[in-house]
Motif scaffolding. Sequence first.
Motif, PDB file in Angstrom:
ATOM      1  N   GLU A   8       0.843  -1.189   0.000  1.00 42.49           N
ATOM      2  CA  GLU A   8       0.000   0.000   0.000  1.00 42.49           C
ATOM      3  C   GLU A   8       0.883   1.245   0.000  1.00 42.49           C
ATOM      4  O   GLU A   8       2.052   1.194   0.373  1.00 42.49           O
ATOM      5  CB  GLU A   8      -0.914   0.003   1.225  1.00 42.49           C
ATOM      6  CG  GLU A   8      -1.918  -1.129   1.198  1.00 42.49           C
ATOM      7  CD  GLU A   8      -2.861  -1.089   2.379  1.00 42.49           C
ATOM      8  OE1 GLU A   8      -2.904  -0.075   3.096  1.00 42.49           O
ATOM      9  OE2 GLU A   8      -3.561  -2.086   2.594  1.00 42.49           O
ATOM     10  N   LEU A   9       0.268   2.349  -0.407  1.00 47.33           N
ATOM     11  CA  LEU A   9       1.009   3.600  -0.489  1.00 47.33           C
ATOM     12  C   LEU A   9       1.565   4.001   0.872  1.00 47.33           C
ATOM     13  O   LEU A   9       2.713   4.412   0.985  1.00 47.33           O
ATOM     14  CB  LEU A   9       0.119   4.712  -1.052  1.00 47.33           C
ATOM     15  CG  LEU A   9       0.754   6.080  -1.211  1.00 47.33           C
ATOM     16  CD1 LEU A   9       1.917   6.014  -2.186  1.00 47.33           C
ATOM     17  CD2 LEU A   9      -0.267   7.086  -1.680  1.00 47.33           C
ATOM     18  N   LYS A  10       0.747   3.860   1.907  1.00 49.51           N
ATOM     19  CA  LYS A  10       1.213   4.274   3.240  1.00 49.51           C
ATOM     20  C   LYS A  10       2.391   3.428   3.725  1.00 49.51           C
ATOM     21  O   LYS A  10       3.206   3.880   4.502  1.00 49.51           O
ATOM     22  CB  LYS A  10       0.070   4.251   4.253  1.00 49.51           C
ATOM     23  CG  LYS A  10      -0.473   2.885   4.577  1.00 49.51           C
ATOM     24  CD  LYS A  10      -1.579   2.989   5.596  1.00 49.51           C
ATOM     25  CE  LYS A  10      -2.111   1.621   5.958  1.00 49.51           C
ATOM     26  NZ  LYS A  10      -3.181   1.710   6.930  1.00 49.51           N
ATOM     27  N   GLU A  11       2.482   2.204   3.247  1.00 50.00           N
ATOM     28  CA  GLU A  11       3.622   1.365   3.619  1.00 50.00           C
ATOM     29  C   GLU A  11       4.877   1.769   2.844  1.00 50.00           C
ATOM     30  O   GLU A  11       5.990   1.635   3.332  1.00 50.00           O
ATOM     31  CB  GLU A  11       3.299  -0.103   3.350  1.00 50.00           C
ATOM     32  CG  GLU A  11       2.199  -0.647   4.241  1.00 50.00           C
ATOM     33  CD  GLU A  11       1.730  -2.029   3.815  1.00 50.00           C
ATOM     34  OE1 GLU A  11       2.115  -2.509   2.720  1.00 50.00           O
ATOM     35  OE2 GLU A  11       0.960  -2.622   4.574  1.00 50.00           O
ATOM     36  N   ALA A  12       4.678   2.259   1.627  1.00 49.72           N
ATOM     37  CA  ALA A  12       5.816   2.629   0.793  1.00 49.72           C
ATOM     38  C   ALA A  12       6.420   3.973   1.188  1.00 49.72           C
ATOM     39  O   ALA A  12       7.589   4.224   0.946  1.00 49.72           O
ATOM     40  CB  ALA A  12       5.380   2.664  -0.675  1.00 49.72           C
ATOM     41  N   MET A  13       5.637   4.841   1.777  1.00 53.77           N
ATOM     42  CA  MET A  13       6.139   6.166   2.167  1.00 53.77           C
ATOM     43  C   MET A  13       6.933   6.060   3.461  1.00 53.77           C
ATOM     44  O   MET A  13       6.584   5.290   4.344  1.00 53.77           O
ATOM     45  CB  MET A  13       4.979   7.145   2.384  1.00 53.77           C
ATOM     46  CG  MET A  13       4.236   7.495   1.138  1.00 53.77           C
ATOM     47  SD  MET A  13       3.040   8.840   1.322  1.00 53.77           S
ATOM     48  CE  MET A  13       2.228   8.530   2.837  1.00 53.77           C
TER      49      MET A  13
END
Length: 72
Positions: A8-13
Amino acid sequence: MKKEKKPELKEAMNDELKSKLFEMKNQLKSEEEEKAQKRKEETIMRKKEAEQNKSFEELLNESDLNWKQYKS
């Protein structure tokens, strides 16, 4: 067969970027609240100013009193 979990995006940031985005979000929210408050205050000031600039005839017309009963 296992389904692969998509990142997910929040994990990648990274955390720093997340905190900056949340800070920007909060700042924008507070700015919008300030703008709304200023608009509200301006509206109140305009209403007060309009009320002060009313003519005597306008004030009489808006009055709930029956002025005919005071007429002699």
